[in-house]
Design a protein around this motif. Structure first.
Motif, PDB file in Angstrom:
ATOM      1  N   ALA A   1      41.884 -26.439 -27.425  1.00 39.80           N
ATOM      2  CA  ALA A   1      41.982 -27.878 -27.166  1.00 39.80           C
ATOM      3  C   ALA A   1      42.228 -28.178 -25.694  1.00 39.80           C
ATOM      4  O   ALA A   1      43.029 -27.542 -25.041  1.00 39.80           O
ATOM      5  N   ASP A   2      41.492 -29.125 -25.208  1.00 41.19           N
ATOM      6  CA  ASP A   2      41.582 -29.519 -23.810  1.00 41.19           C
ATOM      7  C   ASP A   2      41.528 -31.043 -23.773  1.00 41.19           C
ATOM      8  O   ASP A   2      40.881 -31.661 -24.596  1.00 41.19           O
TER       9      ASP A   2
ATOM     10  N   THR B   1      40.364 -32.820 -21.271  1.00 33.67           N
ATOM     11  CA  THR B   1      39.231 -33.360 -20.521  1.00 33.67           C
ATOM     12  C   THR B   1      38.057 -33.590 -21.450  1.00 33.67           C
ATOM     13  O   THR B   1      37.562 -32.671 -22.083  1.00 33.67           O
ATOM     14  N   LYS B   2      37.640 -34.835 -21.483  1.00 31.63           N
ATOM     15  CA  LYS B   2      36.520 -35.192 -22.353  1.00 31.63           C
ATOM     16  C   LYS B   2      35.264 -35.359 -21.513  1.00 31.63           C
ATOM     17  O   LYS B   2      35.325 -35.568 -20.307  1.00 31.63           O
ATOM     18  N   LEU B   3      34.170 -35.296 -22.178  1.00 33.59           N
ATOM     19  CA  LEU B   3      32.888 -35.434 -21.513  1.00 33.59           C
ATOM     20  C   LEU B   3      32.747 -36.861 -20.955  1.00 33.59           C
ATOM     21  O   LEU B   3      32.870 -37.829 -21.693  1.00 33.59           O
ATOM     22  N   PRO B   4      32.514 -37.006 -19.654  1.00 38.07           N
ATOM     23  CA  PRO B   4      32.330 -38.362 -19.129  1.00 38.07           C
ATOM     24  C   PRO B   4      31.054 -38.983 -19.694  1.00 38.07           C
ATOM     25  O   PRO B   4      30.104 -38.272 -20.017  1.00 38.07           O
ATOM     26  N   GLU B   5      31.055 -40.286 -19.833  1.00 38.05           N
ATOM     27  CA  GLU B   5      29.881 -40.922 -20.432  1.00 38.05           C
ATOM     28  C   GLU B   5      28.982 -41.601 -19.414  1.00 38.05           C
ATOM     29  O   GLU B   5      27.804 -41.788 -19.653  1.00 38.05           O
TER      30      GLU B   5
ATOM     31  N   MET C   1      26.420 -28.853 -18.776  1.00 33.15           N
ATOM     32  CA  MET C   1      25.518 -27.904 -19.411  1.00 33.15           C
ATOM     33  C   MET C   1      25.918 -27.806 -20.882  1.00 33.15           C
ATOM     34  O   MET C   1      26.993 -27.312 -21.215  1.00 33.15           O
TER      35      MET C   1
ATOM     36  N   PHE D   1      29.806 -28.276 -12.149  1.00 33.73           N
ATOM     37  CA  PHE D   1      29.256 -28.749 -13.420  1.00 33.73           C
ATOM     38  C   PHE D   1      30.245 -28.429 -14.532  1.00 33.73           C
ATOM     39  O   PHE D   1      31.274 -27.807 -14.306  1.00 33.73           O
ATOM     40  N   ASN D   2      29.941 -28.896 -15.711  1.00 38.09           N
ATOM     41  CA  ASN D   2      30.850 -28.671 -16.841  1.00 38.09           C
ATOM     42  C   ASN D   2      30.110 -28.013 -17.998  1.00 38.09           C
ATOM     43  O   ASN D   2      28.982 -28.380 -18.299  1.00 38.09           O
ATOM     44  N   PHE D   3      30.779 -27.076 -18.615  1.00 33.96           N
ATOM     45  CA  PHE D   3      30.256 -26.516 -19.863  1.00 33.96           C
ATOM     46  C   PHE D   3      30.742 -27.420 -20.981  1.00 33.96           C
ATOM     47  O   PHE D   3      31.930 -27.744 -21.025  1.00 33.96           O
ATOM     48  N   VAL D   4      29.861 -27.808 -21.858  1.00 36.28           N
ATOM     49  CA  VAL D   4      30.284 -28.664 -22.972  1.00 36.28           C
ATOM     50  C   VAL D   4      30.705 -27.774 -24.131  1.00 36.28           C
ATOM     51  O   VAL D   4      29.953 -26.889 -24.550  1.00 36.28           O
ATOM     52  N   THR D   5      31.908 -27.988 -24.616  1.00 38.99           N
ATOM     53  CA  THR D   5      32.407 -27.177 -25.732  1.00 38.99           C
ATOM     54  C   THR D   5      32.965 -28.078 -26.823  1.00 38.99           C
ATOM     55  O   THR D   5      33.057 -29.286 -26.648  1.00 38.99           O
ATOM     56  N   GLU D   6      33.304 -27.483 -27.889  1.00 38.38           N
ATOM     57  CA  GLU D   6      33.906 -28.223 -28.977  1.00 38.38           C
ATOM     58  C   GLU D   6      35.309 -27.657 -29.227  1.00 38.38           C
ATOM     59  O   GLU D   6      35.558 -26.500 -28.968  1.00 38.38           O
ATOM     60  N   LYS D   7      36.173 -28.513 -29.722  1.00 34.13           N
ATOM     61  CA  LYS D   7      37.541 -28.069 -29.964  1.00 34.13           C
ATOM     62  C   LYS D   7      37.582 -27.039 -31.081  1.00 34.13           C
ATOM     63  O   LYS D   7      36.958 -27.209 -32.123  1.00 34.13           O
TER      64      LYS D   7
END
Lengths: 170, 194
Positions: free
Chosen positions: A54-55, A57-61, A135, A161-167
């Motif tokens: 869990a983090d 930081t959320k994906l900016p929109e 990404m 850049f950011n890696f997109v992950t799921e909790k």
């Protein structure tokens, strides 16, 4: 004296609290719901994201450039797809790319090879240097694709850049 | 519209003791809420089934710009973590070597402890460079798991390093040095048979 007969009325349930809660939930869900973007609607793949702890930081929109590394549902090929969340930027970038097939101009998400991806990143940074990159890759893809994309970004001067992950579910 | 009628006083119904009209009890007005509640429930169930509460999260990465000259680093300050194509993990402090400094096998759950231990070693405290060497055949999922473990290790490391004060009396800042690189043929050979 005859007994006063009470009229039978059946039973009455007070529905007010139920309806209150229902309305509350309904309004909450209606305001938080986000509909599928056009880009998501066009896509021919489903990305199974890798999980991370869990983090906050959320994906900016806003002003986000998404590089999808996905496995096509039908052909099972891995390829890159590029999309921008800002519609105005997207139109501008798409029009700036030389020899982009006209059929792709209306697409929100464009399948790109390494050369085209480099152009997309370059022009995106020209149009809006503050664009954030993400990404969003399928967890099943090989690291080669990620490494190649990172090299393309490096060459195109997109250094963060950011890696997109799921909790991760505990 | 329903037919109206003149509202003259002449037509006023006589009320009072002599009136023969039956008096109706006032009960306010009655509103049937059933269709409203029906629709509300329908919408509610729709939104409840379609909403996903899990939002994707991100892991920030910084890639250094291209450099053509080599930067020299001390071998003692280097820690290499290898991720082989089959998903197996190895680690090695300093320059890996096939004879004297063989990479050791490690499991994912030990990566965090390894990073904390090595980063806080007095000799290389806050100067350690972690080089994450990944085979191009390794699944992306495993890469993220290792990155996640290394990120998790950062919190205790930053806390521990922050306890020391620098010359101005401020807590020491954590200088994280990390790089992710593609595995070269030499590394592949080194890891063969391990």
């Amino acid at each position: 004296m005859p007994k006063v007969r009470k009229k039978r009325m059946g039973f009455v349930i007070d529905m007010t609290p139920l309806v209150d809660i229902t309305f509350l939930l309904l309004t909450f869900l209606m305001f938080t719901a986000k509909f599928k973007s056009e880009a998501e609607n066009e896509q021919q793949f489903v990305i199974i994201r890798p999980t991370a702890s869990a983090d906050t930081t959320k994906l900016p929109e806003r002003d986000l450039a998404v590089i999808n590394v996905a496995i096509d549902d039908k052909t099972r090929d891995t390829s890159y797809y590029f999309g921008l969340t800002n519609i105005n930027d997207q139109k501008q970038v798409w029009s700036m790319i030389p020899d982009l097939p006209p059929a792709l101009l209306d697409k929100k998400l464009v399948k790109a090879d390494s050369l085209l991806l480099a152009k997309f990143i370059k022009y995106t940074l020209q149009v809006r240097p503050s664009t954030k990159f993400a990404m969003d890759a399928d967890k099943r893809v090989r690291f080669k694709y990620i490494n190649d994309a990172m090299n393309i970004m490096r060459k195109s001067h997109a250094f963060v850049f950011n890696f997109v992950t799921e909790k991760k579910k505990s | 519209m329903a037919g109206g009628g003149s509202l003259g006083p002449a037509e006023k119904v006589k009320r009072g003791k002599n009136s023969k009209r039956k008096k109706k009890k006032r009960i306010g007005f009655h509103l049937d809420m059933t269709p409203l509640v029906d629709i509300t429930f329908l919408l509610l169930t729709f939104f409840m089934f379609t909403t996903t509460m899990l939002k994707p999260q991100i892991m920030e990465m910084r890639i250094p710009p291209e450099r053509y000259e080599n930067i020299e680093v001390k071998a003692s300050e280097l820690l290499t973590i290898f991720l082989r194509g089959d998903g197996k993990l190895f680690w090695c402090a300093g320059i890996p070597d096939a004879t004297n400094n063989k990479p050791e096998l490690i499991t994912l759950d030990k990566i965090k402890a390894l990073s904390i231990e090595k980063n806080l070693k007095p000799a290389v405290r806050n100067r350690l460079i972690i080089s994450f060497t990944v085979s191009i055949d390794a699944p992306y999922e495993n890469v993220i798991s290792v990155l996640d473990q290394l990120n998790q290790a950062e919190t205790p490391i930053t806390e521990e390093i922050g306890k020391e004060l620098d010359k101005d009396g401020h807590p020491t800042k954590r200088a994280r040095k990390f790089t992710i690189v593609e595995m070269k043929d030499a590394d592949v050979k080194l890891l063969e048979g391990l």
